[in-house]
Design an enzyme around this catalytic site. Structure first.
Site, short mmCIF file in Angstrom:
data_model
loop_
_atom_site.label_atom_id
_atom_site.label_comp_id
_atom_site.label_asym_id
_atom_site.label_seq_id
_atom_site.Cartn_x
_atom_site.Cartn_y
_atom_site.Cartn_z
CB THR A 119 -0.89 0.00 1.27
OG1 THR A 119 -1.47 1.30 1.43
CG2 THR A 119 -0.11 -0.33 2.52
CE1 TYR A 143 -3.43 -2.34 5.48
CE2 TYR A 143 -3.21 -0.03 4.88
CZ TYR A 143 -3.36 -1.35 4.51
OH TYR A 143 -3.42 -1.69 3.19
#
Ligand code: UDP
Length: 328
Positions: A119, A143
């Site tokens: 990501t 995350y």
């Protein structure tokens, strides 16, 4: 003839299921491995489902021995930034321990090609935009850090254990299969496009814009929305790159074009033909002002060219959500 099986871990989820569709179109045989915690069994339409958890080494060994996949694509992860702040332990457990368990099983089974969903959140707050792969990585939430840790493990396993990998850093995945068979379905939903469509469908009272005082052309955040089938296409190319002997590489996947939240809402009003209530509220914690990809490297190495623009994204997303709404 050599099997064309690939293991798609998390293949019942949003990006995983669209990648199965694209893999099947390109002559691969997807085998989905998913614990169905966030995935949907009805999304497994291209290939078989092997239900299992990535932390379950015994089950992984069994599935790898049965199918002998040529490559593994790994999508299974917890992804919601807000949740990661509230419950980092589950994120490390699922995302890090799960990925390391999967990697150990892959090495033991002799799998040499691994494609990993990462990501742009691994970059943290950008120092310069568009962001290229050389940008320093400094994630700002659990995350992003779990993904970053997995990237480091992959690089070490590549260098010292011969496991070749493509790390794909997504920007904002969006849109759906144009035929409406699968689409974005998270519970709870926190992403801008599904929430705005829900507002247009009258399923939510309004759409809340998080912050209108950013230093952008209209004061709202800029994001790089990339169609999920363009992401899927990049995954297939990544598998082909590795199976034809290509080196390990990390690549950004975005269009290179930024869209503000207000521009996104205009596009959704246009495609739906509906006006909906918009409330202007405070900034959401942790949001970067602008996240846009420099995608030159993915174009160069994979020959990948994103085919879909914002109108295709909003149209296919609207198509999926409005049909789902009817059935709900
Ligand atoms: N956003 C918003 N209202 C919402 C959800 C999102 O204004 O209800 C904004 C958010 O601040 C960000 C953009 O829309 O600038 C995209 O957010 P999303 O959660 O879809 O993806 P992110 O960029 O956080 O991964």
């Amino acid at each position: 003839m050599e099997s064309n099986k690939v293991l798609v871990v998390g293949g019942a989820g949003y990006i995983g299921s669209h990648t199965c569709l694209e893999l099947a179109n390109k002559g691969f045989e997807p085998v989905v491995y998913d614990n169905l915690s966030n995935g949907h069994e009805e999304f497994v339409k291209w290939g078989v489902l092997e239900k299992g958890d990535i932390r379950d080494r015994k089950r992984l060994d069994e599935v790898l021995a049965r199918h002998k996949p040529r490559a593994i694509l790994h999508f299974a992860a917890m992804i919601e930034v807000g949740e990661s702040v509230k419950d980092p332990v589950s994120f490390y457990d699922n995302n890090v321990i799960g990925t390391l368990t999967l990697l150990s099983a892959a090495l033991a089974a002799g799998v040499e090609a691994f494609v990993f969903s990462s990501t742009c959140a691994t970059y943290g707050l950008p120092e310069s935009v568009p962001i290229d792969e050389q940008h320093r990585q400094a994630p700002i939430n659990p995350y992003g850090r779990t993904k970053w840790v997995c990237e480091q493990a992959l690089k070490d396993y590549g260098q010292y254990k011969g496991l070749r990998s493509v790390i794909l850093r997504y920007f904002n995945a969006a849109g759906a299969d144009p035929e409406g068979r699968i689409g974005e379905w998270h519970e709870p939903e926190t992403h801008a496009i599904p929430l705005a469509i829900d507002a247009a469908l009258g399923r939510r009272q309004s759409f809340k814009i998080f912050g209108t005082d950013y230093d952008t052309r209209d004061g709202t955040c800029v994001r790089d929305y990339i169609h999920v089938l363009d992401l899927a296409d990049a995954h297939v190319r990544a598998v082909e790159h590795l199976l034809s002997g290509g080196d390990s590489v990390e690549l950004n996947l975005g269009t290179g074009t930024g869209t503000t939240v207000k521009e996104l809402l205009t596009a959704i009003s246009e495609v739906s033909g509906r006006e909906f209530q918009v409330d202007l509220v405070d900034r959401r914690e942790g949001d970067s002002t602008t996240l846009v990809a420099n995608n030159d490297k993915a174009r160069d190495i994979l020959g990948w060219v994103p085919k879909y623009g914002l109108t295709d994204i909003t149209r296919t997303a609207w198509n999926w959500h409005s049909r789902r709404n009817q059935g709900a």
